[in-house]
Write an enzyme that holds these catalytic residues in place. Structure first.
Site, PDB file in Angstrom:
ATOM      1  N   GLU A 107       6.973  40.441  37.191  1.00 28.45           N
ATOM      2  CA  GLU A 107       5.428  40.499  36.576  1.00 28.45           C
ATOM      3  C   GLU A 107       4.514  40.133  37.462  1.00 28.45           C
ATOM      4  OE1 GLU A 107       2.530  42.133  34.100  1.00 28.45           O
ATOM      5  OE2 GLU A 107       4.617  42.765  34.362  1.00 28.45           O
ATOM      6  N   ASP A 239      11.129  61.739  52.246  1.00 24.48           N
ATOM      7  CA  ASP A 239       9.969  60.884  52.054  1.00 24.48           C
ATOM      8  C   ASP A 239       8.973  61.459  52.865  1.00 24.48           C
ATOM      9  OD1 ASP A 239       8.259  58.666  51.268  1.00 24.48           O
ATOM     10  OD2 ASP A 239       8.658  57.684  53.401  1.00 24.48           O
ATOM     11  N   GLU A 241       5.389  59.825  54.329  1.00 17.29           N
ATOM     12  CA  GLU A 241       4.589  58.676  54.984  1.00 17.29           C
ATOM     13  C   GLU A 241       5.882  58.102  55.773  1.00 17.29           C
ATOM     14  OE1 GLU A 241       1.529  56.139  53.439  1.00 17.29           O
ATOM     15  OE2 GLU A 241       1.804  57.214  51.621  1.00 17.29           O
ATOM     16  N   SER A 374       7.843  62.036  46.967  1.00 18.17           N
ATOM     17  CA  SER A 374       6.590  61.048  47.791  1.00 18.17           C
ATOM     18  C   SER A 374       5.774  60.570  46.634  1.00 18.17           C
ATOM     19  CB  SER A 374       5.681  61.839  48.425  1.00 18.17           C
ATOM     20  OG  SER A 374       4.545  61.029  48.728  1.00 18.17           O
ATOM     21  N   SER A 375       5.146  59.549  46.822  1.00 23.58           N
ATOM     22  CA  SER A 375       4.478  58.812  45.479  1.00 23.58           C
ATOM     23  C   SER A 375       3.080  59.960  45.444  1.00 23.58           C
ATOM     24  CB  SER A 375       3.964  57.341  46.109  1.00 23.58           C
ATOM     25  OG  SER A 375       3.430  57.257  47.391  1.00 23.58           O
ATOM     26  N   LYS A 408       9.770  55.120  42.961  1.00 21.10           N
ATOM     27  CA  LYS A 408      10.508  55.382  44.379  1.00 21.10           C
ATOM     28  C   LYS A 408      11.435  53.994  44.337  1.00 21.10           C
ATOM     29  CE  LYS A 408       9.297  57.897  47.700  1.00 21.10           C
ATOM     30  NZ  LYS A 408       8.591  58.234  49.047  1.00 21.10           N
ATOM     31  N   ASP A 434      11.330  55.531  55.049  1.00 23.43           N
ATOM     32  CA  ASP A 434      11.057  54.287  56.067  1.00 23.43           C
ATOM     33  C   ASP A 434      11.156  53.049  55.317  1.00 23.43           C
ATOM     34  OD1 ASP A 434       7.819  53.938  56.146  1.00 23.43           O
ATOM     35  OD2 ASP A 434       8.579  55.544  54.676  1.00 23.43           O
TER      36      ASP A 434
END
Length: 475
Positions: A107, A239, A241, A374-375, A408, A434
């Site tokens: 946290e 992914d 990036e 991907s995010s 992810k 990556d």
């Protein structure tokens, strides 16, 4: 700057040294009577100056010449704290060969600038020297090598922590020491702080987490030395990036474009249902941020004001969110709509590495389904591949996943993807990324994993245990 060797908690303002941005002393404390020692400026001075803001007074020509100025430009810090807290020493001793401290799913990571609960916190470790000023160059190199860090550990010595203000630096210092203490105790219990589930440390060679030795069981075909085995998977999940696309395209092109055009986009589309939905979502996020005291949040006036005032407040919040690299739905939704306009106006073009189109076509023609995870939002993903520097590549892709299936760095997210792509078992899915922490999470879910090594990607832990590639042609 505080004097060296004094009782810091008893200091008064007049006991402080005042320095100029270039490090010269402007004001020296007056000596105090015996038993106090004569004032002496801290030996940390050169190291602090590696971080303290130069405030745009230095030209780029000089920056390229001098690491001092590069650190000023990169960090623009408002305050720097140096601590000898025992936790910051012990985490560097767990493995004397470790060059990084790593921890995730705690946290207090949320208290570190630019990080959230699911993120992996990585703090570089540099070696100690006989004299503190001798650390200056190695500190500068660590700052340069780890652009996201707000701290550098010094082995057997302590830590340097910086922030936008003394409040930010102090808050982060408290969070760092808490996380170091947690990692030490987890290690004592035989648990690994660098994995999402904090499971038992495996008895194999490798350097992970806070320098903890662990073994990684590698299946046939995934070892680093086995670069020639063909894929046995029915699906490949990629992914973006650092895998299909240079990280610099996102950080240096997409994000600045969204930041620079948010005001224009909101003004031009303010009365549309889509933008009103974006504004509603942003207002809800900002209100939540204000209640939590998130730095950079600005109240949005919605009662009895014109749209110019509303847009100005929205722009300020969006700029702060982008600067902090926040992965939140409200921001991603608005960014996707801004980028869509950019692609439509031919102001943007998606970028993929030159080996990507041929590999996508080869896999597609072989009957292997390829997905993106991907995010970024699914809209943003489709825009990149639909408007790439090699044309529309979407015909080779079977689908797009974003963080609506889960974070992810959570193994459950990959288990959810496995359920969606129609395979009999997780090992029939190959995931290419990556990011080490994503690789670990996917591996825990049973997927086969390959780590992508591309120009500009961040460093991997030593002996990470995953097969690596420099091009999709190697798969």
């Amino acid at each position: 700057m505080s004097p060296s060797g004094v009782q810091k908690e008893r200091m008064l303002p007049e006991d402080m040294y005042v320095l100029s941005p270039n490090g010269s002393i402007l004001c020296t404390p007056s000596p105090k009577p015996y038993p106090h020692k004569p004032p002496k400026c801290s030996d940390c001075g050169p190291l602090f100056m590696k971080n303290i803001a130069k405030r745009r007074l230095i030209s780029r020509r000089k920056i390229s010449r001098n690491l001092n100025y590069k650190a000023y430009e990169m960090r623009n810090a408002g305050a720097v704290i140096h601590s000898h807290g025992i936790e910051s020493c012990l985490v560097t001793m767990i493995n004397p060969l470790a060059k990084e401290f790593r921890i995730t799913h705690m946290e207090m990571i949320k208290g570190i600038q630019g990080h959230g609960y699911y993120d992996e916190l990585v703090v570089p470790i540099i070696e100690n020297t006989a004299y503190e000023y001798e650390l200056t160059e190695s500190l500068a190199k660590a700052i340069e090598a780890y652009p996201k860090t707000t701290a550098v550990l010094v082995r057997n010595h302590g830590i340097y922590i910086w922030g936008d203000s003394w409040i930010s630096a102090k808050t982060q210092a408290e969070c760092y020491h808490y996380l170091f203490d947690a990692a030490i105790k987890l290690n004592q219990l035989g648990l690994d702080p660098s994995t999402p589930i904090h499971g038992p440390i495996q008895n194999v060679k490798g350097v992970l987490g806070s320098g903890i030795h662990r073994n990684i069981s590698v299946k046939a075909g995934t070892a680093a030395s086995d670069n020639k085995s063909g894929p046995s998977q029915r699906c490949i999940v990629l992914d973006i990036e650092g895998t299909t696309t240079p990280i610099s395209f996102v950080t240096d092109v997409l994000f600045p474009y969204a930041r620079n055009n948010v005001g224009r986009h909101l003004s031009a589309t303010y009365d549309t249902a889509e933008t009103q939905d974006d504004i509603k979502l942003l207002c809800s996020q900002v209100q939540d941020d204000l209640e939590k005291g998130v730095f950079g949040s600005v109240p949005i006036p919605l009662d009895d004001v014109g749209k110019e005032e509303v847009i100005a407040a929205l722009v300020a919040n969006v700029e702060s969110m982008i600067k902090a690299d926040r992965k939140i739905t409200a921001l991603k939704q608005l960014q996707g709509h801004i980028w869509r306009t950019g692609y439509e106006k031919n102001e943007l073009e998606g970028v993929v590495f030159e080996d990507v189109p041929e590999a996508l076509k080869k896999w597609h023609d072989s009957g292997i389904k390829v997905y993106i995870y991907s995010s970024g939002s699914r809209l943003a993903q489709r825009l990149i591949f639909g408007n790439s520097n090699y044309g529309d590549l979407r015909e080779y892709l079977s689908g797009f996943f974003d963080t609506t299936v889960g974070n992810k760095r959570e193994s459950s997210s990959y288990a959810e993807i496995v359920q969606s792509v129609g395979v009999d078992k997780p090992s029939q899915v190959l995931f290419v990324t990556d990011v080490f922490q994503e690789a670990v999470a996917a591996k825990e879910a049973g997927l086969e994993v390959i780590v992508s090594i591309r120009p500009g990607n961040g460093p991997l832990p030593e002996n990470h245990g995953f097969r690596t590639i420099n091009s999709f042609a190697e798969i």
